[in-house]
Design a protein around this motif. Structure first.
Motif, PDB file in Angstrom:
ATOM      1  N   SER A  54       0.841  -1.195   0.000  1.00 58.70           N
ATOM      2  CA  SER A  54       0.000   0.000   0.000  1.00 58.70           C
ATOM      3  C   SER A  54       0.878   1.246   0.000  1.00 58.70           C
ATOM      4  O   SER A  54       1.881   1.320   0.702  1.00 58.70           O
ATOM      5  N   ARG A  58      -2.925   3.506   6.080  1.00 64.08           N
ATOM      6  CA  ARG A  58      -4.056   2.624   6.381  1.00 64.08           C
ATOM      7  C   ARG A  58      -4.462   2.719   7.851  1.00 64.08           C
ATOM      8  O   ARG A  58      -5.251   1.917   8.334  1.00 64.08           O
ATOM      9  N   ASP A  60      -6.596   3.746  10.648  1.00 65.26           N
ATOM     10  CA  ASP A  60      -7.992   4.155  10.630  1.00 65.26           C
ATOM     11  C   ASP A  60      -8.389   5.117  11.753  1.00 65.26           C
ATOM     12  O   ASP A  60      -9.565   5.396  11.944  1.00 65.26           O
ATOM     13  N   GLY A  77      -6.708   6.444   5.671  1.00 66.13           N
ATOM     14  CA  GLY A  77      -7.027   5.177   6.318  1.00 66.13           C
ATOM     15  C   GLY A  77      -8.512   5.054   6.595  1.00 66.13           C
ATOM     16  O   GLY A  77      -9.126   4.011   6.375  1.00 66.13           O
ATOM     17  N   TYR A  80     -10.264   4.429   3.335  1.00 63.73           N
ATOM     18  CA  TYR A  80     -10.047   3.054   2.894  1.00 63.73           C
ATOM     19  C   TYR A  80     -10.995   2.101   3.622  1.00 63.73           C
ATOM     20  O   TYR A  80     -11.626   1.239   3.008  1.00 63.73           O
TER      21      TYR A  80
END
Length: 90
Positions: A54, A58, A60, A77, A80
């Motif tokens: 990636s 990422r 979150d 994130g 995503y």
């Protein structure tokens, strides 16, 4: 259970200016060099392969984490995770 009180080490304390190591890092290269065994003369055989990991953040919780404040990738994130949840929900 009783615990021995001791002062907190400086490494365990984060100030308001603390940032993660990935904060505003430069983009990854398109390829990486990896070892692919050994040559007959005992040296490493190195090959270049495409970078497949990636490229975006990422994490979150980047929008609520003060260590991510000001990072240009903050929020990717969360986006995503939202996209993945929407894909699963159908």
């Amino acid at each position: 259970m009783p615990v021995v009180e001791h002062p907190v080490h400086q490494h365990g304390v984060r100030d308001a200016d603390y940032r993660y190591g990935c904060h505003n890092r430069p983009p990854f290269r398109d390829t990486v060099c990896v070892q692919d065994g050994w040559n007959d003369d005992g040296t490493r055989r190195v090959v270049e392969i495409p970078f497949r990991m990636s490229r975006e953040c990422r994490y979150d919780r980047s929008l609520s984490d003060s260590a991510c404040a000001g990072c240009h990738r903050a929020g990717s994130g969360e986006a995503y995770v939202a996209a993945q949840e929407a894909a699963i929900a159908g």
